[in-house]
Write an enzyme that holds these catalytic residues in place. Structure first.
Site, PDB file in Angstrom:
ATOM      1  N   ARG A   1       0.809  -1.234   0.000  1.00 51.31           N
ATOM      2  CA  ARG A   1       0.000   0.000   0.000  1.00 51.31           C
ATOM      3  C   ARG A   1       0.833   1.272   0.000  1.00 51.31           C
ATOM      4  O   ARG A   1       0.345   2.350   0.332  1.00 51.31           O
ATOM      5  CB  ARG A   1      -0.989   0.024   1.165  1.00 51.31           C
ATOM      6  CG  ARG A   1      -1.970  -1.107   1.102  1.00 51.31           C
ATOM      7  CD  ARG A   1      -3.225  -0.844   1.896  1.00 51.31           C
ATOM      8  NE  ARG A   1      -4.115  -1.966   1.748  1.00 51.31           N
ATOM      9  CZ  ARG A   1      -3.984  -3.100   2.415  1.00 51.31           C
ATOM     10  NH1 ARG A   1      -3.018  -3.253   3.302  1.00 51.31           N
ATOM     11  NH2 ARG A   1      -4.822  -4.091   2.204  1.00 51.31           N
TER      12      ARG A   1
ATOM     13  N   LYS B   1       3.863  11.450 -11.257  1.00 49.74           N
ATOM     14  CA  LYS B   1       3.058  10.545 -12.090  1.00 49.74           C
ATOM     15  C   LYS B   1       3.819   9.245 -12.259  1.00 49.74           C
ATOM     16  O   LYS B   1       4.994   9.249 -12.671  1.00 49.74           O
ATOM     17  CB  LYS B   1       2.844  11.153 -13.474  1.00 49.74           C
ATOM     18  CG  LYS B   1       1.724  12.142 -13.554  1.00 49.74           C
ATOM     19  CD  LYS B   1       1.332  12.231 -15.012  1.00 49.74           C
ATOM     20  CE  LYS B   1       0.749  13.545 -15.382  1.00 49.74           C
ATOM     21  NZ  LYS B   1       0.561  13.652 -16.837  1.00 49.74           N
TER      22      LYS B   1
ATOM     23  N   GLU C   1      11.651  18.601 -24.931  1.00 50.04           N
ATOM     24  CA  GLU C   1      10.791  18.905 -23.774  1.00 50.04           C
ATOM     25  C   GLU C   1      11.251  20.211 -23.116  1.00 50.04           C
ATOM     26  O   GLU C   1      10.451  20.913 -22.492  1.00 50.04           O
ATOM     27  CB  GLU C   1      10.814  17.760 -22.751  1.00 50.04           C
ATOM     28  CG  GLU C   1      10.170  16.459 -23.226  1.00 50.04           C
ATOM     29  CD  GLU C   1       8.644  16.402 -23.055  1.00 50.04           C
ATOM     30  OE1 GLU C   1       8.024  17.401 -22.637  1.00 50.04           O
ATOM     31  OE2 GLU C   1       8.081  15.329 -23.367  1.00 50.04           O
TER      32      GLU C   1
ATOM     33  N   LYS D   1       8.723  22.796 -14.199  1.00 54.22           N
ATOM     34  CA  LYS D   1       7.933  21.611 -13.854  1.00 54.22           C
ATOM     35  C   LYS D   1       7.540  21.660 -12.377  1.00 54.22           C
ATOM     36  O   LYS D   1       6.410  21.374 -11.999  1.00 54.22           O
ATOM     37  CB  LYS D   1       8.728  20.338 -14.183  1.00 54.22           C
ATOM     38  CG  LYS D   1       7.981  19.048 -13.888  1.00 54.22           C
ATOM     39  CD  LYS D   1       7.268  18.444 -15.078  1.00 54.22           C
ATOM     40  CE  LYS D   1       6.224  17.415 -14.693  1.00 54.22           C
ATOM     41  NZ  LYS D   1       6.341  16.111 -15.278  1.00 54.22           N
TER      42      LYS D   1
ATOM     43  N   GLU E   1      -3.189  17.648 -12.711  1.00 56.10           N
ATOM     44  CA  GLU E   1      -3.552  17.944 -14.084  1.00 56.10           C
ATOM     45  C   GLU E   1      -4.918  18.596 -14.235  1.00 56.10           C
ATOM     46  O   GLU E   1      -5.789  18.120 -14.946  1.00 56.10           O
ATOM     47  CB  GLU E   1      -3.461  16.682 -14.956  1.00 56.10           C
ATOM     48  CG  GLU E   1      -3.328  17.017 -16.415  1.00 56.10           C
ATOM     49  CD  GLU E   1      -2.495  15.998 -17.178  1.00 56.10           C
ATOM     50  OE1 GLU E   1      -2.827  15.746 -18.316  1.00 56.10           O
ATOM     51  OE2 GLU E   1      -1.493  15.481 -16.637  1.00 56.10           O
TER      52      GLU E   1
ATOM     53  N   ARG F   1      -1.533  22.326 -15.017  1.00 56.27           N
ATOM     54  CA  ARG F   1      -0.630  21.240 -15.376  1.00 56.27           C
ATOM     55  C   ARG F   1      -0.802  20.857 -16.846  1.00 56.27           C
ATOM     56  O   ARG F   1       0.126  20.362 -17.484  1.00 56.27           O
ATOM     57  CB  ARG F   1      -0.835  20.023 -14.456  1.00 56.27           C
ATOM     58  CG  ARG F   1       0.291  19.010 -14.604  1.00 56.27           C
ATOM     59  CD  ARG F   1       0.441  18.053 -13.446  1.00 56.27           C
ATOM     60  NE  ARG F   1       1.474  17.072 -13.793  1.00 56.27           N
ATOM     61  CZ  ARG F   1       2.043  16.229 -12.946  1.00 56.27           C
ATOM     62  NH1 ARG F   1       1.716  16.232 -11.677  1.00 56.27           N
ATOM     63  NH2 ARG F   1       2.961  15.386 -13.361  1.00 56.27           N
TER      64      ARG F   1
ATOM     65  N   ASN G   1       1.314  19.846 -21.599  1.00 56.31           N
ATOM     66  CA  ASN G   1       0.978  18.985 -22.737  1.00 56.31           C
ATOM     67  C   ASN G   1       1.122  19.683 -24.081  1.00 56.31           C
ATOM     68  O   ASN G   1       0.685  19.148 -25.100  1.00 56.31           O
ATOM     69  CB  ASN G   1      -0.452  18.447 -22.588  1.00 56.31           C
ATOM     70  CG  ASN G   1      -0.543  17.415 -21.490  1.00 56.31           C
ATOM     71  OD1 ASN G   1       0.428  16.719 -21.209  1.00 56.31           O
ATOM     72  ND2 ASN G   1      -1.689  17.323 -20.852  1.00 56.31           N
TER      73      ASN G   1
ATOM     74  N   HIS H   1       1.818  17.655 -27.095  1.00 54.79           N
ATOM     75  CA  HIS H   1       1.543  16.257 -26.755  1.00 54.79           C
ATOM     76  C   HIS H   1       0.250  15.725 -27.368  1.00 54.79           C
ATOM     77  O   HIS H   1       0.076  14.518 -27.470  1.00 54.79           O
ATOM     78  CB  HIS H   1       1.516  16.067 -25.239  1.00 54.79           C
ATOM     79  CG  HIS H   1       2.893  16.078 -24.620  1.00 54.79           C
ATOM     80  ND1 HIS H   1       3.747  17.161 -24.729  1.00 54.79           N
ATOM     81  CD2 HIS H   1       3.576  15.146 -23.916  1.00 54.79           C
ATOM     82  CE1 HIS H   1       4.873  16.888 -24.097  1.00 54.79           C
ATOM     83  NE2 HIS H   1       4.805  15.666 -23.594  1.00 54.79           N
TER      84      HIS H   1
ATOM     85  N   HIS I   1       1.254  12.487 -28.997  1.00 55.00           N
ATOM     86  CA  HIS I   1       0.778  11.169 -28.554  1.00 55.00           C
ATOM     87  C   HIS I   1       0.123  10.403 -29.703  1.00 55.00           C
ATOM     88  O   HIS I   1       0.276   9.189 -29.816  1.00 55.00           O
ATOM     89  CB  HIS I   1      -0.238  11.322 -27.411  1.00 55.00           C
ATOM     90  CG  HIS I   1       0.404  11.629 -26.086  1.00 55.00           C
ATOM     91  ND1 HIS I   1      -0.186  12.444 -25.147  1.00 55.00           N
ATOM     92  CD2 HIS I   1       1.577  11.222 -25.547  1.00 55.00           C
ATOM     93  CE1 HIS I   1       0.601  12.535 -24.086  1.00 55.00           C
ATOM     94  NE2 HIS I   1       1.683  11.808 -24.299  1.00 55.00           N
TER      95      HIS I   1
ATOM     96  N   HIS J   1       9.743   9.628 -27.580  1.00 58.11           N
ATOM     97  CA  HIS J   1       8.669  10.496 -27.089  1.00 58.11           C
ATOM     98  C   HIS J   1       8.954  11.974 -27.417  1.00 58.11           C
ATOM     99  O   HIS J   1       8.096  12.676 -27.961  1.00 58.11           O
ATOM    100  CB  HIS J   1       8.502  10.292 -25.578  1.00 58.11           C
ATOM    101  CG  HIS J   1       7.545  11.251 -24.954  1.00 58.11           C
ATOM    102  ND1 HIS J   1       6.193  11.181 -25.179  1.00 58.11           N
ATOM    103  CD2 HIS J   1       7.748  12.337 -24.151  1.00 58.11           C
ATOM    104  CE1 HIS J   1       5.598  12.177 -24.516  1.00 58.11           C
ATOM    105  NE2 HIS J   1       6.522  12.885 -23.886  1.00 58.11           N
TER     106      HIS J   1
END
Ligand SMILES: NC(=O)c1ccc[n+]([C@@H]2O[C@H](COP(=O)([O-])OP(=O)(O)OC[C@H]3O[C@@H](n4cnc5c(N)ncnc54)[C@H](O)[C@@H]3O)[C@@H](O)[C@H]2O)c1
Ligand SMILES: [Zn+2]
Length: 357
Positions: free
Chosen positions: A117, A139, A181, A223, A233, A237, A241, A244, A248, A261
């Protein structure tokens, strides 16, 4: 050397950008830490494992290897690693150190998030992309057959140790993929960083140490600020993107095998910049400057066989589709963006086609 505070409801911690940071990893272990588990892969371990071990002093870590490649970023691997932790005496006092690129950061972080946990994780990113992006922000997760990063959790680390020294062994293409990035960070929030990337491209590409430190620190600062303002997000946030949405789609359309990426994001930033120009949100001169800076860090692989229609078809199934709408992060000037939805497909297709040409 700079350190950036990340403050989230879950935890407050530092992202430290420092040459040699690896050598003082032990300082960041909790006082009552139990067994230390390092999640890494063979390449990273062979190149830099000895330094991390040295940094742990008299602690004897257990090293867990993740097989390389995006195809192994799966729940089955997390289960295998967790079984090994139990077999090696792992318990709730255990600490995970995720030592590698973004894949290791995501898998190691997720393992820590769910092992008994939740146990603490220290993120030690070793690719430029992971240093400026994946390792900061909490994340974590793995892929499903049906899509990337669809299983996961927010699990903020104890600390992020960003040691630019490890980048000297990074393949040049991986380094450039991370640079995209950083360009993204400049466009969304830091005109000064963008100018540096424009004017000092030769020293950035030559990995001149002081320049590398500056751009990493600038990107990590952004960041950290964005995540601190918005851990999960919401609107802020989502500015991360930029590039992206289409990026993506391109990665998915090419089965995650042709583009790194960051390269896919570079293409996505080109498309979003062209889109912003066409919608009148961005002045042509700024659009041209952004395209030119992305070009300085090229080339990205050619998109042979991928059409604008295919990419737009993909956008609808992208998980960033919210309430059935595709969102785009569009620059309004260098250093500032806005989030728009409801852009006509035909304008998106024209923008992508313009970039493909
Ligand atoms: N969690 C997030 O917020 C977030 C953000 C961006 C990307 N990601 C994830 O990150 C992953 C991509 O990460 P990546 O681009 O770092 O790729 P990666 O983890 O696959 O690493 C790229 C390659 O570089 C090698 N490598 C790593 N460090 C090295 C070093 N110092 N010297 C030599 N070789 C080294 C690795 O072994 C690997 O072969 C994707 O799975 C993506 O989904 C996550
Ligand atoms: Zn990204």
């Amino acid at each position: 050397m700079p350190s950036f505070r990340v403050e989230t409801p879950q935890r407050a911690y530092d992202a430290i950008v420092e040459r040699g940071a690896l050598r003082r990893t032990a300082e960041f272990l909790p006082k009552r830490a139990g067994k230390i588990f390092i999640v890494t892969n063979h390449d990273v371990w062979n190149l830099h494992g000895a330094i991390l071990c040295h940094g742990l002093g008299d602690r004897q870590p257990e090293v867990l290897f993740l097989p390389p490649g995006e195809s192994r970023k799966r729940i089955a691997e997390v289960e295998t690693l967790a079984e090994r932790m139990v077999a090696a005496g792992g318990d709730r006092a255990s600490v995970v150190i995720a030592f590698g690129g973004g894949i290791v950061n995501d898998v190691g972080g997720f393992l820590a998030a769910i092992f008994m946990r939740g146990v603490p994780v220290i993120q030690v990113p070793t690719t430029l992309l992971a240093q400026v992006d994946a390792a900061v922000g909490g994340k974590t997760g793995v892929n499903l057959v049906s899509g990337k990063n669809l299983l996961g959790s927010f699990h903020q680390p104890l600390v992020v140790l960003i040691d630019p020294d490890v980048l000297t062994t990074l393949p040049e293409r991986e380094y450039r993929a991370g640079l995209y990035e950083i360009i993204k960070c400049g466009v969304i929030r830091d005109a000064g960083l963008f100018r540096l990337l424009d004017q000092c491209a030769p020293s950035v590409l030559a990995q001149e140490p002081a320049t590398v430190e500056r751009i990493i620190a600038a990107a990590v600062r952004i960041k950290a600020e964005v995540v601190s303002a918005d851990e999960r997000e919401g609107d802020l946030r989502r500015i991360l993107n930029f590039g992206h949405t289409v990026g993506h789609a391109l990665e998915a359309e090419t089965q995650y095998s042709k583009f790194l990426h960051g390269e896919a994001v570079a293409f996505g930033m080109r498309a979003a910049t062209e889109l912003a120009r066409r919608t009148g949100d961005l002045a042509s001169s700024d659009a041209q400057t952004i395209q030119s800076v992305i070009g300085k860090y090229g080339p990205i692989p050619r998109l042979e066989g991928v059409t604008a229609q295919q990419l737009v078809g993909r956008l609808a199934v992208d998980k960033k589709t919210l309430h059935g709408k595709v969102h785009f992060v569009l620059p309004v000037k260098i250093g500032d963006v806005k989030i728009v939805s409801g852009v006509e497909d035909c304008v998106v297709i024209e923008s992508i086609e313009a970039v493909l040409a």
